[in-house]
Design a protein around this motif. Sequence first.
Motif, PDB file in Angstrom:
ATOM      1  N   PRO A 521       0.834  -1.145  -0.110  1.00  0.00           N
ATOM      2  CA  PRO A 521       0.009   0.047  -0.151  1.00  0.00           C
ATOM      3  C   PRO A 521       0.951   1.399   0.048  1.00  0.00           C
ATOM      4  CG  PRO A 521       0.014  -0.980   2.020  1.00  0.00           C
ATOM      5  CD  PRO A 521       0.845  -1.869   1.367  1.00  0.00           C
ATOM      6  N   GLN A 522       0.288   2.278  -0.325  1.00  0.00           N
ATOM      7  CA  GLN A 522       0.817   3.663  -0.402  1.00  0.00           C
ATOM      8  C   GLN A 522       0.744   4.387   1.126  1.00  0.00           C
ATOM      9  OE1 GLN A 522      -0.249   6.347  -3.666  1.00  0.00           O
ATOM     10  NE2 GLN A 522       0.989   8.022  -3.121  1.00  0.00           N
ATOM     11  N   LYS A 737      -8.264   2.647  -0.764  1.00  0.00           N
ATOM     12  CA  LYS A 737      -9.729   3.209  -0.970  1.00  0.00           C
ATOM     13  C   LYS A 737     -10.051   2.768  -2.378  1.00  0.00           C
ATOM     14  CE  LYS A 737      -9.825   6.483   3.034  1.00  0.00           C
ATOM     15  NZ  LYS A 737     -10.103   7.863   3.324  1.00  0.00           N
ATOM     16  N   GLN A 738      -9.093   3.203  -3.222  1.00  0.00           N
ATOM     17  CA  GLN A 738      -9.684   3.146  -4.771  1.00  0.00           C
ATOM     18  C   GLN A 738      -9.385   1.694  -4.937  1.00  0.00           C
ATOM     19  OE1 GLN A 738      -7.096   5.728  -7.239  1.00  0.00           O
ATOM     20  NE2 GLN A 738      -7.623   7.617  -5.857  1.00  0.00           N
ATOM     21  N   LYS A 740     -10.582  -0.766  -3.463  1.00  0.00           N
ATOM     22  CA  LYS A 740     -11.671  -1.485  -3.171  1.00  0.00           C
ATOM     23  C   LYS A 740     -12.954  -1.378  -4.160  1.00  0.00           C
ATOM     24  CE  LYS A 740     -11.501  -0.779   1.941  1.00  0.00           C
ATOM     25  NZ  LYS A 740     -12.098  -0.133   2.961  1.00  0.00           N
ATOM     26  N   GLN A 741     -12.695  -0.270  -4.981  1.00  0.00           N
ATOM     27  CA  GLN A 741     -13.926  -0.308  -6.096  1.00  0.00           C
ATOM     28  C   GLN A 741     -13.372  -1.152  -7.416  1.00  0.00           C
ATOM     29  OE1 GLN A 741     -13.642   3.814  -7.380  1.00  0.00           O
ATOM     30  NE2 GLN A 741     -14.082   4.607  -5.170  1.00  0.00           N
ATOM     31  N   TYR A 742     -12.201  -1.824  -7.254  1.00  0.00           N
ATOM     32  CA  TYR A 742     -11.768  -2.719  -8.419  1.00  0.00           C
ATOM     33  C   TYR A 742     -11.736  -4.266  -7.963  1.00  0.00           C
ATOM     34  CZ  TYR A 742     -10.642   1.478 -10.930  1.00  0.00           C
ATOM     35  OH  TYR A 742     -10.695   2.910 -11.735  1.00  0.00           O
ATOM     36  N   ALA A 743     -11.939  -4.339  -6.568  1.00  0.00           N
ATOM     37  CA  ALA A 743     -11.476  -5.596  -6.008  1.00  0.00           C
ATOM     38  C   ALA A 743     -12.632  -6.763  -6.643  1.00  0.00           C
ATOM     39  CB  ALA A 743     -11.412  -5.588  -4.744  1.00  0.00           C
ATOM     40  N   TYR A 744     -13.916  -6.201  -6.368  1.00  0.00           N
ATOM     41  CA  TYR A 744     -15.010  -7.401  -6.602  1.00  0.00           C
ATOM     42  C   TYR A 744     -14.938  -8.594  -5.718  1.00  0.00           C
ATOM     43  CZ  TYR A 744     -15.215  -4.578 -10.977  1.00  0.00           C
ATOM     44  OH  TYR A 744     -15.158  -3.377 -11.939  1.00  0.00           O
ATOM     45  N   GLY A 745     -14.302  -8.521  -4.479  1.00  0.00           N
ATOM     46  CA  GLY A 745     -14.293  -9.498  -3.563  1.00  0.00           C
ATOM     47  C   GLY A 745     -13.064 -10.353  -3.736  1.00  0.00           C
ATOM     48  N   HIS A 746     -11.996 -10.190  -5.061  1.00  0.00           N
ATOM     49  CA  HIS A 746     -11.060 -10.920  -5.186  1.00  0.00           C
ATOM     50  C   HIS A 746     -10.027 -10.730  -4.164  1.00  0.00           C
ATOM     51  CE1 HIS A 746     -12.479 -11.935  -9.213  1.00  0.00           C
ATOM     52  NE2 HIS A 746     -12.659 -10.698  -9.338  1.00  0.00           N
ATOM     53  N   ALA A 747      -9.400 -11.801  -4.090  1.00  0.00           N
ATOM     54  CA  ALA A 747      -7.991 -11.881  -2.855  1.00  0.00           C
ATOM     55  C   ALA A 747      -6.839 -10.918  -3.287  1.00  0.00           C
ATOM     56  CB  ALA A 747      -7.555 -13.284  -2.783  1.00  0.00           C
ATOM     57  N   SER A 748      -6.549 -10.166  -2.667  1.00  0.00           N
ATOM     58  CA  SER A 748      -5.527  -9.242  -2.920  1.00  0.00           C
ATOM     59  C   SER A 748      -3.990  -9.647  -3.197  1.00  0.00           C
ATOM     60  CB  SER A 748      -5.362  -7.973  -1.932  1.00  0.00           C
ATOM     61  OG  SER A 748      -6.640  -7.339  -1.729  1.00  0.00           O
ATOM     62  N   TYR A 749      -3.796 -10.857  -2.397  1.00  0.00           N
ATOM     63  CA  TYR A 749      -2.785 -11.429  -2.338  1.00  0.00           C
ATOM     64  C   TYR A 749      -2.635 -12.953  -2.936  1.00  0.00           C
ATOM     65  CZ  TYR A 749      -1.975  -7.531   0.716  1.00  0.00           C
ATOM     66  OH  TYR A 749      -1.932  -6.383   1.069  1.00  0.00           O
ATOM     67  N   GLU A 750      -1.819 -13.294  -3.699  1.00  0.00           N
ATOM     68  CA  GLU A 750      -1.794 -14.697  -4.303  1.00  0.00           C
ATOM     69  C   GLU A 750      -0.543 -15.332  -4.140  1.00  0.00           C
ATOM     70  OE1 GLU A 750      -4.656 -13.161  -7.763  1.00  0.00           O
ATOM     71  OE2 GLU A 750      -3.167 -14.632  -8.407  1.00  0.00           O
ATOM     72  N   TYR A 751      -0.077 -16.438  -3.652  1.00  0.00           N
ATOM     73  CA  TYR A 751       0.836 -17.095  -3.463  1.00  0.00           C
ATOM     74  C   TYR A 751       1.273 -18.381  -4.403  1.00  0.00           C
ATOM     75  CZ  TYR A 751       1.269 -14.697   0.895  1.00  0.00           C
ATOM     76  OH  TYR A 751       1.224 -13.680   1.649  1.00  0.00           O
ATOM     77  N   ALA A 752       0.056 -18.886  -4.734  1.00  0.00           N
ATOM     78  CA  ALA A 752       0.170 -20.180  -5.551  1.00  0.00           C
ATOM     79  C   ALA A 752       0.672 -19.493  -6.971  1.00  0.00           C
ATOM     80  CB  ALA A 752      -0.948 -20.986  -5.788  1.00  0.00           C
ATOM     81  N   ARG A 753       1.667 -20.294  -7.675  1.00  0.00           N
ATOM     82  CA  ARG A 753       2.007 -20.012  -8.823  1.00  0.00           C
ATOM     83  C   ARG A 753       1.365 -20.724  -9.828  1.00  0.00           C
ATOM     84  NH1 ARG A 753       7.004 -18.794 -11.900  1.00  0.00           N
ATOM     85  NH2 ARG A 753       8.020 -18.280 -10.138  1.00  0.00           N
ATOM     86  N   PRO A 754       0.461 -20.087 -10.761  1.00  0.00           N
ATOM     87  CA  PRO A 754      -0.445 -20.940 -11.865  1.00  0.00           C
ATOM     88  C   PRO A 754       0.434 -21.167 -12.885  1.00  0.00           C
ATOM     89  CG  PRO A 754      -0.761 -18.384 -12.072  1.00  0.00           C
ATOM     90  CD  PRO A 754       0.090 -18.626 -10.727  1.00  0.00           C
ATOM     91  N   VAL A 755      -0.234 -21.947 -13.886  1.00  0.00           N
ATOM     92  CA  VAL A 755       0.536 -22.533 -14.897  1.00  0.00           C
ATOM     93  C   VAL A 755       0.971 -21.293 -15.767  1.00  0.00           C
ATOM     94  CG1 VAL A 755       0.122 -23.718 -16.943  1.00  0.00           C
ATOM     95  CG2 VAL A 755      -0.953 -24.409 -14.813  1.00  0.00           C
ATOM     96  N   MET A 756       2.237 -21.329 -16.113  1.00  0.00           N
ATOM     97  CA  MET A 756       2.909 -20.230 -17.042  1.00  0.00           C
ATOM     98  C   MET A 756       2.006 -19.881 -18.168  1.00  0.00           C
ATOM     99  SD  MET A 756       5.090 -18.126 -16.652  1.00  0.00           S
ATOM    100  CE  MET A 756       6.039 -18.763 -15.652  1.00  0.00           C
ATOM    101  N   ALA A 757       1.402 -18.611 -18.333  1.00  0.00           N
ATOM    102  CA  ALA A 757       0.624 -18.408 -19.544  1.00  0.00           C
ATOM    103  C   ALA A 757       1.531 -17.503 -20.662  1.00  0.00           C
ATOM    104  CB  ALA A 757      -0.751 -17.592 -19.229  1.00  0.00           C
ATOM    105  N   ARG A 758       0.988 -17.122 -21.554  1.00  0.00           N
ATOM    106  CA  ARG A 758       1.629 -16.237 -22.431  1.00  0.00           C
ATOM    107  C   ARG A 758       1.387 -14.972 -22.113  1.00  0.00           C
ATOM    108  NH1 ARG A 758      -1.344 -17.454 -27.748  1.00  0.00           N
ATOM    109  NH2 ARG A 758      -3.097 -17.278 -26.449  1.00  0.00           N
TER     110      ARG A 758
END
Length: 760
Positions: A521-522, A737-738, A740-758
């Motif tokens: 965060p800032q 504050k800003q 929250k307007q874009y989150a839509y309930g998504h998690a802010s932090y991700e640890y699991a590395r997904p399959v490498m995409a393009r």
Amino acid sequence: MNQLPDRVRGRRRVVARERVVALDPMPYVPPEREQDFLETLRRLWRHRYLIIGCAVFLGGTAAAVAMSMPSMYVAESRVQVGVPPVRYLNVEAIVSDVSPDQERVTNEGFVIQSRDLAKQVINRLNLVKDPEFNPELQTPSRWSRYTDIGQLVPKSWLAWLKGIKGGGEDKAPSAIDPVAARDSHMIDVLLSRVDVSVLGRSHVLGIKVSSANPQTAAAISNALADIYLDYQRQEKVKASERVEKFLTGRISELREQVRKSDQAVEEYRKRYGLYKGQSSGVTSQQLTELNTQLIQAQTAKTEAESRLAEAQALRKGGMGGESVPEVLRSSLVSSLKQQQADAERKAAELAAAYGPRHPLIINARSEIANIRARVAAEVAKVIDGLAREARAAEARYDAIAQSFDQLKGQMGNVNERAIELDALERDAAVNRNLLEAMLNRAKQTIGTEEIQQANAKLVSPASMPAGPSFPPKALLVFLGAVGGILVGAAVALMREGADRTFRRADQIVAATGLPVIAMVPQLTGGTPPQVHVLRKPTSPFSESLRRLHIGLELSEVAESPKTILVTSATPAEGKSVLVASLGRLLASNGKRILLVDCDWRCPKLHQLFRCSNRNGLAGLLTSETAALDDFVHHDALSGVDVVTAGEWTPQSTHLLTSERMRIVLDALAPDYDQIILDTPPVLVGAEVLAFTRMVEKVVFVVRWGHTRREATLEGLKQVIEAQADVAGVVMSRVVPKQYKQYAYGHASYEYARPVMARIG
């Protein structure tokens, strides 16, 4: 610490990269994150107050306008255009007038709205006494006190503005006719109430007139239709009279011209003895052949001059003549270049074994100089040959052009007299045809004035309307509100579409396939971030840095990464502050941390830790016998060690990507738990790509809502193409504050590395 050894005693970790990420020009979007209808609704919901404000504003404006508008009544009369008149002399003209085209019907509508017809309507209906059309009889409305700006401006200013508009000339009051000004204004008012339109695809014009009085609307519409029919008949009578007068005078002139043109043709034939059948076929064929040769010669000249100009431009530009295409195709030059390469290789081998003054070294250098002289001589010969070729092509082109000009002059002399004879004969034929046409037309037009009638008729007169038709107040309010919603939605979508930055973690994952290991965060307030982590070690800012450290720990299964590189795509993304804050936080927890400032263009660590930048990485790499303790600055507040950038020169920047830099890192690794490198942005410094081969993990920093997606993807593309082991992405300076307007309930932090995409 010991002095920097000549050879590295520590082990060098070999990073196995088992897969290479494919990079496409367009970003890859997984199917589950496509922009569907629900995503559009979410975008609109973020700007709901903007949309509601636009709807309320435009709806209220429409309601105020509708309430202030007076009720108007519309009466309509219909006139059919293209009614065939009675013809007695020309049956084809009758048939042609039965079906006029659509353009003619439209033109007649403009005639009905002319100022002449409007003036006749005013005079016939005596509209001068109607206050609706005469401004002199109108009384000020209740809105005039708010809409008349002239009441607020001093009279002296109005007089001065009128003087400027009139050109500053003093006009006598008698020069302006008040009656003419009043009539012109009444005509403008009347025409603004008239609407003439074509009914469907027919030839019927609907004349609609709007007025506050229904009887006046019907009377004006009927009067305008009657005056138009009378006007059309009068115009046809006047046109017939003008045509008859013109034909009488024109026929007498054409008779005299026919006599003179026939006489001139006969005299010219007798004078030069010209007969038909003469031709200049041989001369024409010669001229065609010369034209073909001239084109070929011009093409050859242009090609020779372009090759010579290219060779001269390359020599003047300092590139040398060896890059000329003709030189590159020369086998002799290629052989000499091969000999020169062999000689230089041999000299390099001798230089490694002997000193610079050894006889073999001197002989090798002499041999290289001789070969270079022979190459230069051969290049000069090739360029001189191009110059001779260009001069020969130019001489051939000039000779053919001279012959071509001579033959054109000869061709002109042969055909000049025949052309003049043809012109005289054409003039005579034209004069005879004109005379015959005028005589035929005169026979048809004489005496047609008495039988002229209008090509239109009144189909349906106007009747008094039963109710007002304008304005539709409810509809205006509804359209205003709907328009406000559409305008607000358009503005909201434009703002969303113009945002080419990353606002959520899943956006980065979808576009790159890399995990977001931390969202920093800032901070607001006057406390610097590198100080904040010491004063408030449990704050959200400090916790986000711990998430970053844990993400780095989990990125390797066997052991924790020792050397970590932190970079970004563009400047001003908070990379250096992130490195300083992370280093202090980890050092305050008891870890041995070393921070190295590798950004020689814009070093920041010495400013953040308030230490000297004199003895830094630059001195450590340039000094042969360097003591590490002299170049490491110890932070007393947290215990972190810092190696500043130092004082770099353009001549020593190559040391950053040299083997000595790798040796320094390997020598420092045993004394620290982690070494964090603060490097320049990828799109600014090319040395970052070489750094990625010297470290175990790379952390890519992206500033939230600031860095454009194209720049981020391009930076990651270059890092991954360099086969760097990227641990993940860190979003810096996130505004909670800003967000929250874009989150839509998504998690802010991700640890699991997904399959490498393009990455695109």
